[in-house]
Scaffold this motif. Structure first.
Motif, PDB file in Angstrom:
ATOM      1  N   ALA A 105       0.846  -1.197   0.000  1.00 56.66           N
ATOM      2  CA  ALA A 105       0.000   0.000   0.000  1.00 56.66           C
ATOM      3  C   ALA A 105       0.880   1.245   0.000  1.00 56.66           C
ATOM      4  O   ALA A 105       1.854   1.330   0.748  1.00 56.66           O
ATOM      5  N   ILE A 106       0.519   2.245  -0.854  1.00 52.70           N
ATOM      6  CA  ILE A 106       1.312   3.471  -1.011  1.00 52.70           C
ATOM      7  C   ILE A 106       0.557   4.625  -0.381  1.00 52.70           C
ATOM      8  O   ILE A 106      -0.665   4.772  -0.564  1.00 52.70           O
ATOM      9  N   PHE A 107       1.274   5.468   0.364  1.00 49.65           N
ATOM     10  CA  PHE A 107       0.689   6.625   1.032  1.00 49.65           C
ATOM     11  C   PHE A 107       1.511   7.873   0.695  1.00 49.65           C
ATOM     12  O   PHE A 107       2.727   7.783   0.448  1.00 49.65           O
ATOM     13  N   ALA A 108       0.835   9.014   0.640  1.00 53.32           N
ATOM     14  CA  ALA A 108       1.528  10.294   0.455  1.00 53.32           C
ATOM     15  C   ALA A 108       2.076  10.740   1.803  1.00 53.32           C
ATOM     16  O   ALA A 108       1.366  10.725   2.807  1.00 53.32           O
ATOM     17  N   THR A 109       3.338  11.142   1.840  1.00 55.47           N
ATOM     18  CA  THR A 109       3.973  11.552   3.099  1.00 55.47           C
ATOM     19  C   THR A 109       3.889  13.054   3.338  1.00 55.47           C
ATOM     20  O   THR A 109       4.322  13.534   4.374  1.00 55.47           O
ATOM     21  N   ARG A 110       3.362  13.801   2.388  1.00 57.94           N
ATOM     22  CA  ARG A 110       3.231  15.250   2.548  1.00 57.94           C
ATOM     23  C   ARG A 110       2.119  15.751   1.652  1.00 57.94           C
ATOM     24  O   ARG A 110       1.625  15.014   0.793  1.00 57.94           O
ATOM     25  N   LYS A 111       1.718  16.996   1.886  1.00 57.47           N
ATOM     26  CA  LYS A 111       0.749  17.611   0.987  1.00 57.47           C
ATOM     27  C   LYS A 111       1.374  17.793  -0.387  1.00 57.47           C
ATOM     28  O   LYS A 111       2.524  18.201  -0.505  1.00 57.47           O
ATOM     29  N   LEU A 112       0.589  17.511  -1.415  1.00 57.57           N
ATOM     30  CA  LEU A 112       1.089  17.638  -2.788  1.00 57.57           C
ATOM     31  C   LEU A 112       0.382  18.789  -3.494  1.00 57.57           C
ATOM     32  O   LEU A 112      -0.813  19.027  -3.254  1.00 57.57           O
ATOM     33  N   ASN A 113       1.126  19.453  -4.329  1.00 57.67           N
ATOM     34  CA  ASN A 113       0.584  20.586  -5.098  1.00 57.67           C
ATOM     35  C   ASN A 113       0.660  20.242  -6.580  1.00 57.67           C
ATOM     36  O   ASN A 113       1.752  20.128  -7.142  1.00 57.67           O
ATOM     37  N   ARG A 114      -0.488  20.057  -7.209  1.00 56.12           N
ATOM     38  CA  ARG A 114      -0.498  19.670  -8.621  1.00 56.12           C
ATOM     39  C   ARG A 114       0.172  20.706  -9.498  1.00 56.12           C
ATOM     40  O   ARG A 114       0.777  20.374 -10.524  1.00 56.12           O
ATOM     41  N   GLU A 115       0.044  21.995  -9.115  1.00 50.13           N
ATOM     42  CA  GLU A 115       0.620  23.043  -9.951  1.00 50.13           C
ATOM     43  C   GLU A 115       2.151  23.024  -9.916  1.00 50.13           C
ATOM     44  O   GLU A 115       2.813  23.524 -10.824  1.00 50.13           O
ATOM     45  N   GLU A 116       2.704  22.425  -8.853  1.00 47.85           N
ATOM     46  CA  GLU A 116       4.154  22.267  -8.795  1.00 47.85           C
ATOM     47  C   GLU A 116       4.595  21.007  -9.524  1.00 47.85           C
ATOM     48  O   GLU A 116       5.609  21.005 -10.234  1.00 47.85           O
ATOM     49  N   GLN A 117       3.836  19.924  -9.354  1.00 45.77           N
ATOM     50  CA  GLN A 117       4.164  18.672 -10.042  1.00 45.77           C
ATOM     51  C   GLN A 117       2.900  17.835 -10.120  1.00 45.77           C
ATOM     52  O   GLN A 117       2.258  17.565  -9.092  1.00 45.77           O
ATOM     53  N   SER A 118       2.533  17.446 -11.327  1.00 43.33           N
ATOM     54  CA  SER A 118       1.279  16.711 -11.511  1.00 43.33           C
ATOM     55  C   SER A 118       1.488  15.211 -11.659  1.00 43.33           C
ATOM     56  O   SER A 118       0.555  14.437 -11.483  1.00 43.33           O
ATOM     57  N   LEU A 119       2.701  14.797 -11.961  1.00 46.44           N
ATOM     58  CA  LEU A 119       2.996  13.369 -12.125  1.00 46.44           C
ATOM     59  C   LEU A 119       4.266  13.031 -11.365  1.00 46.44           C
ATOM     60  O   LEU A 119       5.229  13.808 -11.369  1.00 46.44           O
ATOM     61  N   TYR A 120       4.264  11.872 -10.710  1.00 44.23           N
ATOM     62  CA  TYR A 120       5.451  11.381 -10.012  1.00 44.23           C
ATOM     63  C   TYR A 120       5.786  10.005 -10.573  1.00 44.23           C
ATOM     64  O   TYR A 120       4.913   9.126 -10.699  1.00 44.23           O
ATOM     65  N   THR A 121       7.014   9.813 -10.916  1.00 45.82           N
ATOM     66  CA  THR A 121       7.473   8.538 -11.460  1.00 45.82           C
ATOM     67  C   THR A 121       8.335   7.832 -10.420  1.00 45.82           C
ATOM     68  O   THR A 121       9.333   8.390  -9.954  1.00 45.82           O
ATOM     69  N   LEU A 122       7.921   6.633 -10.011  1.00 44.40           N
ATOM     70  CA  LEU A 122       8.664   5.853  -9.031  1.00 44.40           C
ATOM     71  C   LEU A 122       8.981   4.473  -9.607  1.00 44.40           C
ATOM     72  O   LEU A 122       8.402   4.037 -10.613  1.00 44.40           O
ATOM     73  N   ARG A 123       9.878   3.799  -8.924  1.00 48.93           N
ATOM     74  CA  ARG A 123      10.207   2.425  -9.287  1.00 48.93           C
ATOM     75  C   ARG A 123       9.884   1.519  -8.093  1.00 48.93           C
ATOM     76  O   ARG A 123      10.031   1.929  -6.932  1.00 48.93           O
ATOM     77  N   ALA A 124       9.437   0.313  -8.360  1.00 44.40           N
ATOM     78  CA  ALA A 124       9.059  -0.623  -7.304  1.00 44.40           C
ATOM     79  C   ALA A 124       9.922  -1.879  -7.399  1.00 44.40           C
ATOM     80  O   ALA A 124      10.297  -2.319  -8.501  1.00 44.40           O
ATOM     81  N   GLN A 125      10.192  -2.442  -6.213  1.00 46.42           N
ATOM     82  CA  GLN A 125      10.984  -3.665  -6.136  1.00 46.42           C
ATOM     83  C   GLN A 125      10.335  -4.585  -5.093  1.00 46.42           C
ATOM     84  O   GLN A 125       9.887  -4.116  -4.043  1.00 46.42           O
ATOM     85  N   VAL A 126      10.257  -5.847  -5.370  1.00 46.32           N
ATOM     86  CA  VAL A 126       9.691  -6.807  -4.421  1.00 46.32           C
ATOM     87  C   VAL A 126      10.715  -7.924  -4.188  1.00 46.32           C
ATOM     88  O   VAL A 126      11.298  -8.458  -5.140  1.00 46.32           O
ATOM     89  N   LEU A 127      10.970  -8.195  -2.912  1.00 43.61           N
ATOM     90  CA  LEU A 127      11.974  -9.182  -2.536  1.00 43.61           C
ATOM     91  C   LEU A 127      11.303 -10.352  -1.806  1.00 43.61           C
ATOM     92  O   LEU A 127      10.295 -10.174  -1.102  1.00 43.61           O
TER      93      LEU A 127
END
Length: 545
Positions: A105-127
């Motif tokens: 499960a993914i959670f936002a750790t801070r308030k996000l501002n779409r006008e500053e950044q509308s898309l976030y690109t992350l990478r996932a790994q499972v062990l």
């Protein structure tokens, strides 16, 4: 999904209300759909899936939500819930999101501002916890930030200023104002703007959807020449919850050309000297115009019959007419002139053109004053040529000046600029010393002509004398040579290179010929080799034999 059924008797306003509310609910609905899909374990195969793959639904999070907001879940399709898999996030955006390592499960750790950044690109790994090895190939995914109507419309092109002619008819375009909203245009009505006139009635109106300001009633510049109009811009089509911004528009009324210029005086008297050069200002005339700006700009002219000798130019700053001399005049031929000047506006409204058909005129009398004029030379400058080394008294050339007045005063000449020359009474220049081109190839002289009857009347002319070269210098060695040679020097060894110069001027490069002096001609101890090269590259060698 939200189901809405509208019966034929349903009030139209109720329908309109739901249409406006749905865009506000959309971010929440999207998140709800995400959660529902995960509860049902909806599997969306990855396009890169082979034997196994990552599984996740669309990951979205509303902007400006408090930290800890649930975003979505990622998982491997091998994860059967036995808690032996560990999930990790990688990438530069990990500071904005966290992951439950057991559930994905993914959670936002801070308030996000779409006008500053509308898309976030992350990478996932499972062990695999038991082996510590990766179960899936590292994968990249995107989290989209959903828009919230948290930005008010702003007018970016302030300050707004416009000019419109006075008495313009109703509906005349004045200016267009434009507001911009940083919210997402794809999110409902967040960026749908309506314009409203807050101040400016009853003279102006604004089109609600375009921001175009127009004239609502005629205005007279003489009563008021400037208006300040306030325009409000509201997003969300002005519905409850909408944000707004305002701007002030400065609107000036420009003058229309409804007055023609009139001369202040009906008669002017000027004087001018017969010696005045072309372009001399004789005097100024002035007309006045009740209009302002370009409507008061005037153009002065002289009636065609009087335009051969005089002209009038307009001073654009003062709007005065400057009377100037157009050609040379002679007191002995004509001692006074009478001219008629006229004035008209530079810019005439076609609708008012008949009003300007008959321009205002004034009469000007010009008196010519007699002057004792200085002599003048027949040429603007003189160029003479002479060879160097000519004897004293050699004629260089002759200059000539005349008195333009009727009495034809005799002229005497004087010369300055060099003591190598003199000039006689008829303007003939002669040498008083021998000239050496190597000392000076050019002389810049000045000859002055003075009237004998009035020594105050004089004029000067430049005279340039070029001295030609003759071959009057023998070649010289470029330096003093003192050469040493070892007693055991071998035959053919170079012991000295010599060169020469010639101070005479030559069209072609100098060529020199080197040989032993007569007394050394029979000396068999040294040999001189003549390369016969140009002086710039000349190198001569002495060889031991």
């Amino acid at each position: 999904m939200v189901g809405i059924q509208i019966h034929s008797r349903t009030n139209h306003c109720f329908l309109k209300h739901w249409m406006l509310v749905i865009p506000f609910l959309w971010p929440c609905l999207a998140v709800a759909e995400t959660l529902k899909a995960e509860r049902n374990q909806t599997v969306v195969p990855s396009p890169w899936r082979a034997k196994r793959a990552w599984v996740w639904t669309q990951l979205v999070v509303p902007e400006e939500m408090e930290a800890g907001q649930y975003v979505g879940r990622i998982k491997s399709d091998l994860d059967n819930g036995d808690n032996r898999f560990q999930y990790k996030l990688l990438g530069s955006a990990t500071g904005s999101f966290s992951i439950d390592e057991q559930t994905g499960a993914i959670f936002a750790t801070r308030k996000l501002n779409r006008e500053e950044q509308s898309l976030y690109t992350l990478r996932a790994q499972v062990l695999d916890i038991t082996t510590g090895k990766a179960v899936e190939t590292e994968s990249e995914f995107i989290i989209r930030v959903l828009d919230k109507n948290d930005n008010e419309p702003r007018f970016l092109d302030e300050p707004y200023e416009a000019v419109v002619p006075e008495m313009s008819p109703e509906g005349t375009f004045v200016i267009k104002v434009t507001a911009s909203d940083d919210d997402d245009p794809a999110s409902g009505y967040h960026t749908r703007i309506l314009y409203n006139l807050e101040r400016g009635q009853p003279y102006f109106s604004v089109e609600p959807t375009t921001g175009v300001i127009r004239i609502a009633s005629k205005m007279d510049r003489e009563l008021q020449d400037t208006y300040y109009v306030i325009i409000q811009a509201k997003d969300m089509l002005g519905q409850p919850g909408a944000l707004s911004g305002t701007t002030t528009v400065s609107i000036k009324l420009s003058d229309i050309n409804d007055n023609k210029p009139i001369f202040k005086e009906s008669f002017y008297r000027f004087t001018v000297s017969e010696s005045a050069p072309n372009g001399t200002s004789i005097g100024k005339i002035m007309a006045y115009d009740d209009d302002i700006g370009e409507n008061a700009e005037m153009d002065y002219s002289i009636e065609e019959d009087d335009s051969q000798t005089f002209d009038i130019i307009t001073d654009n700053k003062t709007q005065e007419g400057i009377v100037i001399l157009k050609k040379n005049i002679n007191f002995e031929q004509q001692n006074h002139y009478g001219i008629r000047a006229k004035v008209k506006n530079c810019h005439v409204d076609e609708e008012l053109a008949p009003f300007h058909i008959n321009p205002s005129t004034t009469y000007i009398k010009v008196q010519v004053e007699d002057e004792d004029e200085p002599p003048f030379f027949l040429l603007p400058y003189y160029i003479f040529e002479i060879s160097e080394e000519n004897p004293y008294g050699t004629i260089v050339g002759t200059v000539s000046a005349m008195d333009p007045d009727r009495r034809q005063s005799p002229i005497r000449y004087s010369l300055s600029g060099s003591k190598m020359f003199d000039i006689n009474d008829n303007g003939t220049i002669i040498t008083v010393n021998k000239l050496d081109r190597e000392v000076s190839a050019w002389y810049n002289l000045s000859v002055t002509a003075t009237e004998t009857n009035n020594i105050q009347q004089k004029s000067s002319v430049p005279v340039y004398v070029e001295v030609f070269n003759i071959n009057d210098h023998a070649p010289e060695f470029s330096q003093f040579y003192e050469t040493y040679v070892c007693e055991n020097a071998e035959a053919g060894e170079i012991i000295q290179t010599i060169s020469a110069i010639d101070r005479d001027e030559s069209i072609e490069d100098h060529h020199f010929y080197f040989n032993h002096s007569v007394e050394d001609a029979n000396n068999s101890s040294f040999m001189l080799i003549d390369n016969q090269e140009l002086v710039s590259a000349l190198k001569k060698s002495l060889f031991s034999t």
